[in-house]
Design a protein around this motif. Structure first.
Motif, PDB file in Angstrom:
ATOM      1  N   GLY A 194       0.853  -1.354   0.114  1.00  0.00           N
ATOM      2  CA  GLY A 194      -0.131   0.077   0.049  1.00  0.00           C
ATOM      3  C   GLY A 194       0.952   1.260   0.064  1.00  0.00           C
ATOM      4  O   GLY A 194       0.315   2.442   0.177  1.00  0.00           O
ATOM      5  N   CYS A 195       2.085   1.282  -0.121  1.00  0.00           N
ATOM      6  CA  CYS A 195       2.974   2.113  -0.293  1.00  0.00           C
ATOM      7  C   CYS A 195       3.052   3.074   1.094  1.00  0.00           C
ATOM      8  O   CYS A 195       3.084   4.355   0.877  1.00  0.00           O
ATOM      9  CB  CYS A 195       2.690   3.011  -1.384  1.00  0.00           C
ATOM     10  N   VAL A 205       3.294  -3.462  -7.967  1.00  0.00           N
ATOM     11  CA  VAL A 205       1.954  -3.200  -8.052  1.00  0.00           C
ATOM     12  C   VAL A 205       1.538  -2.426  -9.438  1.00  0.00           C
ATOM     13  O   VAL A 205       2.048  -1.510  -9.467  1.00  0.00           O
ATOM     14  CB  VAL A 205       1.764  -2.480  -6.753  1.00  0.00           C
ATOM     15  N   ARG A 254      -1.082   6.134  -4.151  1.00  0.00           N
ATOM     16  CA  ARG A 254      -2.189   5.515  -3.486  1.00  0.00           C
ATOM     17  C   ARG A 254      -3.674   6.252  -3.724  1.00  0.00           C
ATOM     18  O   ARG A 254      -4.312   5.385  -3.801  1.00  0.00           O
ATOM     19  CB  ARG A 254      -1.822   6.015  -1.878  1.00  0.00           C
ATOM     20  N   LYS A 295      -4.611   4.678  -7.225  1.00  0.00           N
ATOM     21  CA  LYS A 295      -4.758   3.222  -7.556  1.00  0.00           C
ATOM     22  C   LYS A 295      -5.235   2.339  -6.389  1.00  0.00           C
ATOM     23  O   LYS A 295      -5.464   0.996  -6.606  1.00  0.00           O
ATOM     24  CB  LYS A 295      -3.198   2.810  -7.860  1.00  0.00           C
ATOM     25  N   ILE A 296      -5.217   2.891  -5.244  1.00  0.00           N
ATOM     26  CA  ILE A 296      -5.218   1.633  -3.945  1.00  0.00           C
ATOM     27  C   ILE A 296      -6.443   2.395  -3.068  1.00  0.00           C
ATOM     28  O   ILE A 296      -6.676   3.553  -3.058  1.00  0.00           O
ATOM     29  CB  ILE A 296      -4.316   1.561  -3.168  1.00  0.00           C
ATOM     30  N   PHE A 338      -8.229   1.801   0.411  1.00  0.00           N
ATOM     31  CA  PHE A 338      -7.767   1.221   1.683  1.00  0.00           C
ATOM     32  C   PHE A 338      -9.106   0.930   2.644  1.00  0.00           C
ATOM     33  O   PHE A 338      -9.832   1.711   2.624  1.00  0.00           O
ATOM     34  CB  PHE A 338      -6.791   1.978   2.378  1.00  0.00           C
ATOM     35  N   ILE A 352      -7.143  -1.686  -7.110  1.00  0.00           N
ATOM     36  CA  ILE A 352      -6.537  -2.626  -6.122  1.00  0.00           C
ATOM     37  C   ILE A 352      -7.030  -2.088  -4.798  1.00  0.00           C
ATOM     38  O   ILE A 352      -7.173  -1.113  -4.487  1.00  0.00           O
ATOM     39  CB  ILE A 352      -5.096  -2.805  -6.103  1.00  0.00           C
ATOM     40  N   VAL A 353      -7.746  -3.076  -3.828  1.00  0.00           N
ATOM     41  CA  VAL A 353      -8.328  -2.640  -2.714  1.00  0.00           C
ATOM     42  C   VAL A 353      -7.306  -3.519  -1.613  1.00  0.00           C
ATOM     43  O   VAL A 353      -7.268  -4.660  -1.825  1.00  0.00           O
ATOM     44  CB  VAL A 353      -9.671  -3.025  -2.446  1.00  0.00           C
ATOM     45  N   LEU A 354      -6.997  -2.827  -0.601  1.00  0.00           N
ATOM     46  CA  LEU A 354      -6.199  -3.463   0.491  1.00  0.00           C
ATOM     47  C   LEU A 354      -7.084  -3.378   1.661  1.00  0.00           C
ATOM     48  O   LEU A 354      -7.286  -2.310   2.080  1.00  0.00           O
ATOM     49  CB  LEU A 354      -4.837  -2.974   0.503  1.00  0.00           C
ATOM     50  N   THR A 395     -12.358  -5.520  -9.323  1.00  0.00           N
ATOM     51  CA  THR A 395     -11.090  -5.009  -8.490  1.00  0.00           C
ATOM     52  C   THR A 395     -10.145  -6.241  -7.818  1.00  0.00           C
ATOM     53  O   THR A 395     -10.800  -7.118  -7.416  1.00  0.00           O
ATOM     54  CB  THR A 395     -11.773  -4.219  -7.421  1.00  0.00           C
TER      55      THR A 395
END
Ligand SMILES: Nc1ncnc2c1ncn2[C@@H]1O[C@H](COP(=O)(O)OP(=O)(O)OP(=O)(O)O)[C@@H](O)[C@H]1O
Ligand SMILES: [Mg+2]
Lengths: 238, 384
Positions: free
Chosen positions: A63-64, A75, A92, A95-96, A98, A173-175, A204
């Motif tokens: 997740g940087c 990633v 972040r 692209k991501i 959380f 992308i999901v973290l 996703t």
């Protein structure tokens, strides 16, 4: 759902010999001891393992929000371990998505403003960002709660707002780190079911850390991590 | 999805979040604004009182219609002291460019109260052919009253102190019986209040020579530059202090600030500002500490240090603006409440304009600690 690698499609995440050592000298602690892992695009992957095994550490590097000591973590085509620090926030943001163990909403902001903020930072005009937020809130079953403050929502509802914030604008992308840990069994189940449905719809990629065996059934694949290493018997599809 | 938000709009978005967060925490908001208000009120009030006290000491010079003062050598304040030679008046009158030159007598006197005690007065002997040396600010009677024999004009704020003075009361001043012919308002310097008499009557009461002159008040002919006349007078009277009215004003202010007022009022004003700074700084810092998880979350989802700086600075600017407005409102109300013949709190327009700027600087300084903490914050903490 079968997830055989599609020919020609790049994996969403490729981790090679990823190492994280906290501290130095006598107190140095190896949290990740050379992790190798691939995550396919659109895969719903669950990362499980005992406490202290390095799950959060791995997720944080992907997740940087944490730097690696050695190895690489690609990633969406970019090695995040070598990115310049000033590139990370934008990566972040774009692209991501959380999802945290707690909802981590901004208490002063209405649920729609919590969600819309991400879109606004991405450059979406205010009115459109609010529209996106309201649609996303409706998608997580919170139509009518747009103007509620987090403090006026139940735990499950707050985590739904957090899911809406993570998914709005459809980041690839999901973290998620133990997204159900703070919820009772019933709302935990409902939340993960929702996350699974919405991310599948949107294509996703999800990496979800969990301790909760009751939600394992939602995973496309489960990866076990122990003492900072992926258990070798892994790779089995659920 | 990769559209870049222009920095200004992005800052606006973050400032909106900052203001919303600030207003949500009602108790902290009120407390912090109270800190700024405290700083404004204390600082502006102290300065206002200081200006009021300075004004007490310059008011005679400010009110006297003299363009130029001729004073004993070494004069720094307007007060009874040495004399100037009686010949000064003729020397001045015969100097080209001089329109009027009037003698003024200043001395310490006493007024006897009906119950026996004595109170001090600053006895002013004024030249009634020019009225350059007052009286001014009449609230009862007319200045011409002192043309009547043994008649004086007193300060209305001291009527009680002098044993219930009224128009036509009779009192003993420095051994002479006088009538009360009128009252002034607010003519109280650091020392005893000014009391006016015709110049020869004043000399009499002071037991002074009939040609005693303490100061000479000069007006210049229309169109003649004051500085030119000052130079000419200096050339003719090298041993006396020749100074223009505005310069005398400045000299008094400088002298008082240097020797008495500057230090104490400077300290109390700085004290107010420092306390305000500390309150705002602590409040903003503790706000960051209390909301560390929220700030960490903002960082994790993609906010930069610059974004969070905009958020925090928006709060500090808001504190400064709201605090200044409330503070200035209170200062104005308090100044009106305090205002009396004894003390006028003076808040000049430039001070009112300066307050928000100083508070802005103060609040921005106060944000440094909070900003330092926010910028240092690791976004990874949100997973902990
Ligand atoms: N900043 C840090 N400094 C030092 N050690 C750390 C730090 N962060 C994590 N660790 C250590 O690294 C190890 C792995 O931590 P991590 O949080 O990744 O475990 P986890 O698998 O997520 O555990 P849990 O299930 O309890 O959340 C732990 O032993 C932890 O104490
Ligand atoms: Mg963890």
């Amino acid at each position: 759902m079968t997830l055989e690698p599609m020919t020609g499609e790049a994996p969403a995440v490729t981790v090679r010999s990823l190492t994280k050592i906290f501290g130095g000298g006598a107190t140095a602690y190896t949290a990740l001891a050379g992790v190798d892992m691939d995550v396919r695009a659109r895969e719903f992957l669950m990362l499980v393992g005992p406490s202290g095994s390095g799950k959060t550490t791995l997720l944080s590097i992907l997740g940087c929000v944490l730097s690696a000591t050695a190895g690489s973590a690609v990633v969406l085509g970019r090695d995040v371990t070598t990115m310049r620090p000033d590139e990370l926030p934008a990566f972040r943001l774009q692209k991501i998505g959380f999802i945290f163990q707690g909802h981590n909403l901004i208490a002063a902001l209405k649920s729609r403003d919590n969600v819309a903020l991400v879109q606004e930072l991405r450059g979406v005009p205010h009115a459109q960002a609010l529209k996106d937020a309201d649609e996303m809130l409706a998608a997580v079953g919170l139509a009518g709660k747009e103007h509620s403050l987090p403090g006026d929502l139940s735990g499950g509802q707050k985590q739904r707002v957090a899911i809406a914030r993570a998914l709005v604008g459809a980041p690839p992308i999901v973290l998620a780190d133990e997204p159900t840990a703070a919820l009772d069994a019933h709302s935990g189940h409902a939340v993960i079911e929702l996350l699974k449905a919405l991310t599948q719809e949107r294509g996703t990629t999800v990496i979800c850390v969990t301790h909760d065996p009751r939600i394992f059934s939602f995973a496309d694949r489960i990866v076990n991590i122990e003492d900072g290493l992926i258990r070798p018997d892994d790779g089995s599809h659920s | 999805m990769n559209t870049e938000l222009p920095p200004a709009r992005r800052a606006m978005v973050m400032m909106r979040v900052g203001i919303t967060m600030m207003l949500k925490d009602r108790a902290r908001f009120v407390g912090t604004v109270a800190g700024v208000v405290f700083a404004v009120v204390l600082a502006a009030q102290q300065l206002g009182i200081m200006f009021g006290l300075l004004q007490k000491n310059t008011m005679f010079v400010d009110s006297a219609a003299a363009d130029i003062w001729i004073a004993p050598p070494g004069t720094e304040l307007f007060q009874p002291g040495q004399r100037v030679p009686a010949s000064t008046i003729d020397l001045a009158r015969t100097t080209p460019g001089v329109h009027l030159a009037s003698p003024l007598v200043v001395g310490g006197g006493t007024i006897k109260k009906p119950d026996g005690g004595n109170e001090g007065i600053t006895l002013i002997g004024t030249d009634t052919s020019t009225w350059l040396g007052g009286p001014w600010n009449m609230v009862a009677g007319a200045r011409e009253a002192i043309l009547q024999p043994d008649t004086m004009i007193f300060e209305t704020a001291d009527r009680e102190k002098f044993g219930g003075l009224n128009l036509e009361s009779i009192r003993e001043v420095s051994g002479h019986l006088v009538h009360v012919g009128g009252f002034t308002w607010g003519l109280i310097p650091f020392g005893p209040s000014y009391a006016f008499a015709e110049i020869d009557a004043a000399r009499d009461m002071l037991g002074a020579a009939s040609n005693r002159v303490d100061y000479v008040l000069v007006t210049v002919d229309p169109g003649v530059p004051t500085e030119e006349v000052v130079s000419r007078l200096k050339a003719r009277m090298p041993d006396l202090k020749i100074i223009s009215g505005p310069d005398f004003h400045t000299a008094i202010v400088t002298n008082l600030l240097k020797n008495q007022l500057g230090m104490s009022f400077g300290l109390s004003t700085s004290f107010g500002l420092i306390i305000g700074l500390v309150i705002v700084a602590l409040s903003m810092f503790s706000s960051v500490i209390d909301n560390l998880r929220e700030f960490g979350t903002l960082k994790a989802i993609g906010c930069t240090n610059r974004d969070l700086t905009a958020l925090v600075l928006a709060q500090s600017v808001a504190y400064a603006v709201v605090g200044s407005l409330v503070g200035l409102f209170l200062v104005t109300r308090m100044a009106a409440g305090i205002r009396s013949a004894r003390l006028v709190v003076i808040t000049p327009a430039w001070l009112t304009g300066l307050v928000p700027i100083v508070m802005l600087v103060l609040c921005l300084l106060a944000a440094i600690l909070a900003l330092y903490r926010v910028r240092k914050l690791e976004p990874g903490m949100v997973f902990r």
